[in-house]
Design a protein around this motif. Structure first.
Motif, PDB file in Angstrom:
ATOM      1  N   ARG A 319       0.831  -1.214   0.000  1.00  0.00           N
ATOM      2  CA  ARG A 319       0.000   0.000   0.000  1.00  0.00           C
ATOM      3  C   ARG A 319       0.867   1.268   0.000  1.00  0.00           C
ATOM      4  NH1 ARG A 319      -4.870   2.085   0.296  1.00  0.00           N
ATOM      5  NH2 ARG A 319      -5.138   4.039   1.437  1.00  0.00           N
ATOM      6  N   GLU A 320       1.887   1.270   0.835  1.00  0.00           N
ATOM      7  CA  GLU A 320       2.744   2.462   0.891  1.00  0.00           C
ATOM      8  C   GLU A 320       3.404   2.733  -0.466  1.00  0.00           C
ATOM      9  OE1 GLU A 320       5.280   1.504   4.200  1.00  0.00           O
ATOM     10  OE2 GLU A 320       3.495   1.551   5.510  1.00  0.00           O
ATOM     11  N   HIS A 321       3.806   1.663  -1.117  1.00  0.00           N
ATOM     12  CA  HIS A 321       4.419   1.787  -2.440  1.00  0.00           C
ATOM     13  C   HIS A 321       3.433   2.436  -3.433  1.00  0.00           C
ATOM     14  CE1 HIS A 321       7.345   0.704  -5.540  1.00  0.00           C
ATOM     15  NE2 HIS A 321       6.335   0.302  -6.285  1.00  0.00           N
ATOM     16  N   ALA A 322       2.185   1.990  -3.378  1.00  0.00           N
ATOM     17  CA  ALA A 322       1.161   2.547  -4.279  1.00  0.00           C
ATOM     18  C   ALA A 322       0.939   4.029  -3.981  1.00  0.00           C
ATOM     19  CB  ALA A 322      -0.147   1.772  -4.145  1.00  0.00           C
ATOM     20  N   ILE A 323       0.824   4.363  -2.683  1.00  0.00           N
ATOM     21  CA  ILE A 323       0.563   5.758  -2.312  1.00  0.00           C
ATOM     22  C   ILE A 323       1.724   6.658  -2.721  1.00  0.00           C
ATOM     23  CG2 ILE A 323       0.297   7.324  -0.334  1.00  0.00           C
ATOM     24  CD1 ILE A 323      -1.350   5.097   1.021  1.00  0.00           C
TER      25      ILE A 323
END
Lengths: 344, 344
Positions: A319-323
């Protein structure tokens, strides 16, 4: 700034169901309005926007089935005429329509930038090359490398973004099956997804539409393999159904069979904390980091052999990578900066 | 003069079978070459011409059935790009492609004229109106009256011409039946032709194609009436078969149900000495002279009542009328004069 966004007319902005380009145009348009820009959206008449809407059709052309496809050309031209009439009202015009707009835009004496959302096929390559002096944006480095990097005037690579706020991270759900999501076709590797899941002995859910051009592939390669052997086809899905599918997926399978220039579905999966099993084609390595947000293999066998590594991948890292890399606010900021640079 | 002829890409120039516009472009192009002009023809790659041929497709797009119709737009644009590259080599550019070319041609800084071969439908009217300053040629006075006479810059009315040498006058053959020749559809009045022939008790031959859009009309209105009651449908015909049909026809039936802007078939019939029974719509009165080369009625009943007058019409008068008014040499001379006038 005073900005014109020129969308394709096939779908409304945002699209009712499918339409990756129209979705990106919508996010960009609304984001620019919210940041105080004066935006005019040139798109189908049923588009929903806070920007000023200029239109020549009631709805997306794909919905107007009574309209012969031969006439789509006229609607594209009419939308471009409306744009030309107002061209002096804008600091910059951002074209998402594709080659259809290029021969017109070449003659506008104003700032223009075009995002290439689709690979440049042979039948329309001459039109791009004829407009080689116009500034283009690539949606990935892979896109640029695969589409006339030396001939066209690429001024930036800007990844597509999604509104990550709309995609919850699912940490409490039981992850039960592998997921294939997208158009069912040879390019996207639907059959390879089935073979990988069966080889691993894990349940597979397939969701997405079958285009008319892929009907034979579906009938011959896919249909005989669904319903049995732990393979389920759930048909086309809407946004809520899509989230539900992600919420219980162990991983998204993307054994793509062509150099995909981007993949919004990969970014969506990451935002929900779903890791990705993908073949190393096109822009995959720009979206997925091997061992951190998924497994990237050269072959199906690689993916099967390394499947267990998935359990070591953190949903939060995904998720952090996507954000960090693929949020719409990121995309909007990059386009904003580019507009400013081009207008200097 | 150095002249560019821009043809539509749907059919080759000349067309293999159907294609009124492509036939006219061919006659004009070859005639201009024979008169010593330097002509470049922009058309499909299988076109046959003495002019220099510039092309972007192997054959007419209607024959390339593997090519999605959505892509026709790209081929039109590519042909226009080729034209733009060479635009300074011409004294004048003559556009027969229709609205598709107009937004491009507006930006060319050279002499341009467009012949409107088709009625301007609502979906593309804005494109014509946006180019209202470009010079247009109407193919009949009726065409002009019906298609924005006050808005568009019509510089001439020039009738389509045929090579009358290819159409012998048939004076020795027994004239046995009435003839309907053309697309079988409501607009052309195929059903009315059957009703007129049956009311008169005279055999009717019908020749022409059934377009997909007219399939239902054919199945419901026409098919039940053929094969019986002295009505024969001979299907699509080639040039020799067409001449054979004219040679034994008492008259050509043209009970048209719309304002036809021109009718090449009427001119062909006259050239073979075949008089015409027609309803008074569109350009009919510009092609047929009542009592001299045919009978023009307001209604079907008029035509039935006055049918006997046909016997008083001279085959030679019909042919002379066609040669005098609708020969290709006439058409070529008029275009030649127009080009010169526009280049002054």
């Amino acid at each position: 700034m005073r900005i014109a966004q020129l969308a394709p007319l096939a779908e409304s902005v945002p699209p009712h169901l499918y339409g990756g380009t129209e979705l990106v145009v919508s996010l960009l348009t609304e984001g620019l309005v919210e940041r105080g820009h004066e935006v005019t959206l040139f798109a189908s008449g049923d588009s929903v926007t806070q920007a000023e809407l200029v239109s020549v059709t009631k709805c997306g052309l794909r919905e107007q089935i009574s309209e012969p496809i031969r006439r789509w050309q006229a609607y594209d031209q009419r939308l471009l005429i409306e744009l030309e009439r107002r061209k002096n009202q804008f600091d910059i015009i951002h074209n998402h329509m594709g080659y259809q707009a290029l021969p017109f835009l070449r003659h506008f004496d104003c700032k223009i930038v075009s995002t290439n959302h689709n690979p440049i096929k042979k039948y329309c390559a001459d039109i791009y090359l004829h407009s080689r002096n116009l500034p283009f944006v690539a949606i990935s480095n892979a896109y640029k490398q695969l589409n006339y990097p030396d001939e066209l005037n690429y001024v930036a690579t800007i990844y597509n973004g999604i509104n990550t706020n709309l995609y919850p991270i699912y940490t409490d759900t039981t992850r039960e099956y592998l997921l294939f999501l997208g158009r069912l076709c040879e390019d996207k590797g639907t059959l390879a997804a089935i073979e990988i899941a069966q080889s691993l002995g894990i349940y597979l859910k397939i969701a997405g539409k079958v285009d008319e051009a892929d009907h034979r592939y579906f009938e011959e390669q896919i249909k005989p393999r669904i319903g049995t052997n732990n393979v389920q086809y759930v048909g086309e899905v809407n946004f809520d159904q899509k989230l539900d599918l992600y919420s219980k997926a162990i991983a998204l399978l993307a054994p793509v069979n062509f150099d995909e220039p981007f993949g919004l579905v990969l970014v969506e999966a990451l935002a929900t904390g779903t890791p990705i099993l993908a073949l190393d084609r096109g822009a995959i390595k720009e979206i997925v980091t091997d061992k951190e947000t998924g497994i990237i293999g050269k072959t199906k066998e690689d993916l099967i052999l390394r499947y267990q590594e998935i359990s070591r991948i953190s949903k939060h890292t995904c998720r952090e990578h996507a954000i960090k890399n693929f949020s719409h606010s990121n995309m909007i900021s990059q386009y904003e900066a580019l507009y400013k640079k081009l207008c200097l």
